[in-house]
Design an enzyme around this catalytic site. Structure first.
Site, PDB file in Angstrom:
ATOM      1  N   LYS A  32       0.808  -1.222   0.000  1.00 39.37           N
ATOM      2  CA  LYS A  32       0.000   0.000   0.000  1.00 39.37           C
ATOM      3  C   LYS A  32       0.842   1.273   0.000  1.00 39.37           C
ATOM      4  CE  LYS A  32      -0.678   0.167   5.042  1.00 39.37           C
ATOM      5  NZ  LYS A  32      -1.677   0.138   6.126  1.00 39.37           N
ATOM      6  N   CYS A  39      11.308  -1.123   7.605  1.00 43.20           N
ATOM      7  CA  CYS A  39      12.768  -1.214   7.665  1.00 43.20           C
ATOM      8  C   CYS A  39      13.431  -0.207   6.746  1.00 43.20           C
ATOM      9  CB  CYS A  39      13.221  -2.623   7.319  1.00 43.20           C
ATOM     10  SG  CYS A  39      15.008  -2.796   7.172  1.00 43.20           S
ATOM     11  N   LEU A 178      16.567   3.882  22.676  1.00 40.14           N
ATOM     12  CA  LEU A 178      17.965   4.206  22.955  1.00 40.14           C
ATOM     13  C   LEU A 178      18.731   4.602  21.704  1.00 40.14           C
ATOM     14  CD1 LEU A 178      19.129   1.777  25.771  1.00 40.14           C
ATOM     15  CD2 LEU A 178      18.049   4.015  25.917  1.00 40.14           C
ATOM     16  N   SER A 260       8.289   5.601  22.434  1.00 39.90           N
ATOM     17  CA  SER A 260       8.982   4.423  21.910  1.00 39.90           C
ATOM     18  C   SER A 260       8.673   3.229  22.803  1.00 39.90           C
ATOM     19  CB  SER A 260      10.484   4.698  21.861  1.00 39.90           C
ATOM     20  OG  SER A 260      11.171   3.607  21.335  1.00 39.90           O
ATOM     21  N   MET A 308      10.997  -8.849  16.569  1.00 40.48           N
ATOM     22  CA  MET A 308      10.583  -8.000  15.459  1.00 40.48           C
ATOM     23  C   MET A 308      11.820  -7.428  14.779  1.00 40.48           C
ATOM     24  SD  MET A 308       7.134  -6.123  16.772  1.00 40.48           S
ATOM     25  CE  MET A 308       5.601  -7.037  16.927  1.00 40.48           C
ATOM     26  N   ALA A 310      14.007  -7.197  10.923  1.00 44.09           N
ATOM     27  CA  ALA A 310      13.877  -7.290   9.472  1.00 44.09           C
ATOM     28  C   ALA A 310      14.487  -8.578   8.940  1.00 44.09           C
ATOM     29  CB  ALA A 310      14.548  -6.080   8.815  1.00 44.09           C
ATOM     30  N   HIS A 433      45.781  -9.708  12.449  1.00 43.73           N
ATOM     31  CA  HIS A 433      46.201  -8.696  13.419  1.00 43.73           C
ATOM     32  C   HIS A 433      46.692  -7.461  12.676  1.00 43.73           C
ATOM     33  CE1 HIS A 433      48.062  -6.979  16.999  1.00 43.73           C
ATOM     34  NE2 HIS A 433      49.144  -6.759  16.273  1.00 43.73           N
TER      35      HIS A 433
END
Length: 459
Positions: A32, A39, A178, A260, A308, A310, A433
Site C-alpha cells: 500500500k 525497515c 535508545l 517508543s 521483530m 527485518a 592482526h
C-alpha cells in the site's frame, strides 16, 4: 490463477516474492505504501543514516584526541534528512528493479482477504493457490492522558523532523528508544529516557545492559528506570511528562516527546475474521510451516510476533515459500542476531546468562575487554567487551558484544551459535592482526582461562 499473492512489501514480503519467483511461482506482491516496508522507509535504513551523522559529530568532537584542531562546525538536520531520503529512495528504486527483474508483479494498493484463495485490491479480485501475509507492524502508543498531543511523536515522525529539539523526552528504554536517544543527544538535544521496567534493554544479557547504562550517563543522557509515565501535558510552551518514579513522582520538561513503547502487528483492514484466521493478542497464529488456521494462507514477520527484526522476517519469508514448494527448510531461531546502533554499538546472538540460568543450563563464560585490543585502542574506541557463553558440552550458546563495530563482528558469533560449534572448533582459527575480531578469539579462549592477552585467572 496466481501461484502466490503476498500482502506487504517489507523485508519479509519482497524477499519472499523474489525467492518464490526463483522457485518458479507466478507471484504478485501487493504494497500500500513503498516497497521495503518499515525497515527501509521508516526504520533500519533511515535511522542508520542518522546514526552515521551522529557518528561523524562524535568523531569531530574528539578530533583533539587525534591531534586535529577543529574551530567549530554546524549541523543541519534538514540536510541530514535530505541525505537520508535520497538513500531511502535509491534503495526503494533498487528493490523495485529487483522485483521486476525476477518477474514479480507489483501492485500498489491496500489488500483485503475476501476468501481463503482470493485477495481484493483496487477494486480487483486476485485468486491464488497460496496467500502470504507480511504486513509487519506499526509503532504502539502508551495509553496515557496527553499521548495524542502533537508534540508527542513516534519513530515515524521523528525521522521527518527538520529541526533538532532542545530537549527530548524518550518514553521507552528499548532498542528504538535508545538508538534515537543516542542519535539526538549527538545532534544536540538534551535527552531524558523514561523506562517502565527495572532495566533498560530488558531482553539483553544483564551485564551488557548495565554497561550500556554507564555509557549513556557518560553521554549526558539521563535515564530513569522503574518509572511510569502518568500524564503528558503542554503548559507555558513546554511539554511536561509526569512520572511516578521508584521513590517519588517527578516531572520531565521537554520540547518534544518520543513515544517508543514497542510495536504492534499491522492487521487492520485485512478481514482476517471474515476468512477465519485465528489471532492471539492481534498476532496471527501460524504452524511450523507458517500456515495460518486457514489452509493456503500463510503469515511471516512482525505480524506473527517473536523478535521483530527485518532479517528474521526475510528468513521466514524465504523458508515459508520454500516450504510451499516442498523444500525442507527451517529458520534457525536459536541463532537470530540482534544489533543496536547506540554509542557504543551492541550486538548479540543466542542465550544470555539469564536465559541459560532459567533453562537450567550449566555454562561457562569467557570475556575480553576491548581496552586490551590494539585495533580498538588505535581507533580511540576501547570501551566495551566480547562475552562468550558455552554450555557443559563446550557448545557456544551465546555471543554478546558491546563496543566498536559490534554489528559487524556479530556475524562470526552467529556462525558459531547457528552451527552449534564447540570451543575446540573455533580455537586455531587465525584472526588477522590488528583487528577487532581478535577480541572474539580471546573471549573464546578465556572460556577455559586460556586467553593470551589476559592475566591468568586467580585461583
Amino acid at each position: 490463477m496466481r501461484d502466490l499473492v503476498i500482502i506487504g512489501g517489507g523485508p519479509g514480503g519482497y524477499v519472499a516474492a523474489i525467492r518464490a519467483s526463483q522457485l518458479g511461482m507466478k507471484t504478485v506482491l501487493i504494497e500500500k505504501d513503498e516497497v521495503g516496508g518499515t525497515c527501509l522507509n521508516r526504520g533500519c535504513i533511515p535511522t542508520k543514516a542518522y546514526f552515521q551523522n551522529a557518528k561523524a559529530i562524535h568523531t569531530i568532537k574528539r578530533a583533539e584526541e587525534f591531534n586535529i584542531e577543529v574551530s567549530g562546525f554546524k549541523f543541519s538536520l534538514e540536510k541530514a534528512k535530505a541525505r537520508k531520503d535520497s538513500i531511502v529512495n535509491q534503495l526503494v528504486s533498487g528493490v523495485k528493479q529487483l522485483l521486476k527483474a525476477n518477474g514479480v508483479e507489483l501492485i500498489k494498493g491496500e489488500a483485503a482477504l475476501i476468501a481463503p484463495d482470493t485477495v481484493a485490491v483496487n477494486g480487483e479480485e486476485i485468486k491464488a493457490r497460496n496467500i502470504l501475509i507480511a504486513t509487519g507492524s506499526v509503532p504502539a502508543r502508551l495509553q496515557v492522558e496527553g499521548a495524542d498531543l502533537p508534540e508527542v511523536i513516534t519513530s515515524d515522525e521523528a525521522l521527518e523532523l527538520t529541526e533538532v529539539p532542545s530537549r527530548l523526552a524518550v518514553i521507552g528504554g528499548g532498542v528504538i528508544g535508545l538508538e534515537f536517544a543516542c542519535i539526538f543527544s549527538h545532534f544536540g538535544s538534551k535527552v531524558t529516557v523514561i523506562e517502565y521496567m527495572p532495566n533498560i534493554l530488558g531482553s539483553l544479557d544483564k551485564e551488557i545492559s548495565k554497561r550500556m547504562g554507564v555509557f549513556l550517563k557518560k553521554q549526558n543522557i539521563d535515564v530513569h528506570t522503574g518509572a511510569a509515565v502518568t500524564k503528558i501535558e503542554k503548559k507555558d510552551g513546554e511539554v511536561l511528562v509526569h512520572v511516578e518514579g521508584k521513590k517519588e513522582a517527578f516531572t520531565v520538561a521537554s520540547d518534544l516527546v518520543l513515544m517508543s513503547t514497542g510495536r504492534r502487528p499491522c492487521i487492520k483492514g485485512l478481514n482476517l475474521d471474515k476468512v477465519g484466521i485465528e489471532t492471539e493478542k492481534d498476532f496471527i497464529k501460524v504452524d511450523e510451516n507458517y500456515q495460518t488456521s486457514v489452509k493456503g494462507v500463510y503469515a511471516i514477520g512482525d505480524v506473527i510476533g517473536g523478535q521483530m527484526l527485518a532479517h528474521k522476517a526475510s528468513e521466514e519469508g524465504i523458508v515459508a515459500v520454500e516450504k510451499m514448494a516442498g523444500l525442507n527448510s527451517c529458520v534457525h531461531y536459536h541463532a537470530v542476531p540482534g544489533c543496536i546502533f547506540t554509542f557504543p554499538e551492541i550486538a548479540t546472538v543466542g542465550m544470555s546468562e539469564e536465559e541459560a540460568q532459567a533453562k537450567g543450563i550449566t555454562y561457562k563464560v569467557g570475556k575480553f575487554q576491548f581496552a586490551a585490543n590494539g585495533k580498538a585502542m588505535t581507533m580511540g574506541e576501547a570501551e566495551g567487551l566480547v562475552k562468550i557463553l558455552a554450555d557443559q558440552n563446550d557448545i557456544i550458546i551465546g555471543v554478546h558484544i558491546i563496543g566498536p563495530h559490534a554489528s559487524d563482528l556479530i556475524l562470526e558469533g552467529t556462525m558459531m551459535v547457528k552451527n552449534r560449534m564447540r570451543i575446540k572448533d573455533v580455537i586455531g582459527t587465525i584472526h588477522p592482526h590488528p583487528t577487532l575480531g581478535e577480541a572474539i578469539m580471546e573471549a573464546v579462549l578465556d572460556v577455559h582461562g586460556e586467553a593470551i592477552h589476559l592475566a591468568p585467572r586467580k585461583k
